[in-house]
Motif scaffolding. Structure first.
Motif, PDB file in Angstrom:
ATOM      1  N   VAL A 110       0.757  -0.923   0.012  1.00 51.17           N
ATOM      2  CA  VAL A 110       0.305  -0.014   0.352  1.00 51.17           C
ATOM      3  C   VAL A 110       0.863   0.802  -0.491  1.00 51.17           C
ATOM      4  O   VAL A 110       1.020   2.229  -0.032  1.00 51.17           O
ATOM      5  N   LEU A 113       0.000   3.794  -2.975  1.00 51.49           N
ATOM      6  CA  LEU A 113      -1.598   5.057  -2.527  1.00 51.49           C
ATOM      7  C   LEU A 113      -0.548   6.211  -2.123  1.00 51.49           C
ATOM      8  O   LEU A 113      -1.117   6.663  -2.804  1.00 51.49           O
ATOM      9  N   ARG A 136      -8.210  -1.359  -1.838  1.00 57.64           N
ATOM     10  CA  ARG A 136      -7.165  -0.162  -2.362  1.00 57.64           C
ATOM     11  C   ARG A 136      -6.615  -0.110  -4.087  1.00 57.64           C
ATOM     12  O   ARG A 136      -6.288   0.499  -4.009  1.00 57.64           O
TER      13      ARG A 136
END
Length: 194
Positions: A110, A113, A136
């Motif tokens: 992640v 992100l 996600r």
């Protein structure tokens, strides 16, 4: 010497950070000797996802970004406060700096992100945590990324990955980008991956 900035957000996953220190550390002592990792955070003390404390060598305020040749970012858990740091302007500005200079940026899970939030993945191929129950990938699409159904995606100098199991592969790919395919193969062999 190639200096790698290992950028740590509160709530980061320790295993995803340690692959960079290990692979690039093995290279420093047993490979071509050209890599040095510096751990950097927004705070003097950080708390990992699973609650132990880590003291980065430097804070963002202590460093000159131009001294570094590459950026590495481990992912973390929302429940542990990861996005509070990872989506903050000081954190995002580090990402933007490396992107502007076209230097390698390696992210795991992640952490992509944060790259997306910084704006650097707009119209770029990327991936992120890909479990079917996770939101996600959809988040990454909202940042303008062309989400790929792959374990690891490299788009020019940017590496993104889909889950913690990719961590070593990402670190070796970064090592290859910074040194050579032969050198990365040598370190992999020494570490028992071949």
């Amino acid at each position: 010497m190639k200096k790698i900035l290992l950028l740590l957000a509160n709530g980061f996953e320790a295993v995803e950070a340690s692959v960079f220190t290990d692979v690039l550390g093995w290279n420093k002592l047993e490979g071509d000797g050209s890599t040095e990792v510096v751990t950097v955070g927004l705070h003097d003390t950080l708390t990992c996802t699973w609650n132990f404390k880590v003291m980065p060598e430097k804070t963002i305020d202590d460093i000159h970004l131009d001294e570094f040749d590459a950026l590495a970012i481990p992912g973390g858990f929302e429940e542990a406060g990861f996005y509070k740091d990872a989506f903050s302007e000081p954190f995002l500005n580090v990402i933007r700096h490396f992107h502007t200079k076209q230097k390698p940026i390696a992210s795991i899970c992640v952490a992509s992100l944060a790259l997306g939030k910084s704006g650097i993945l707009n119209n770029r191929k990327a991936t992120t945590y890909d479990h079917p129950t996770s939101k996600r990938r959809e988040q990454l699409m909202h940042f303008g990324a062309h989400v790929q159904n792959k374990r690891i995606v490299q788009d020019n100098q940017i590496i993104t990955s889909s889950n913690p199991s990719t961590a070593f592969e990402v670190a070796f790919l970064l090592l290859e980008m910074l040194t050579s395919k032969d050198n990365a193969h040598h370190v992999k062999e020494l570490m028992g991956f071949i």
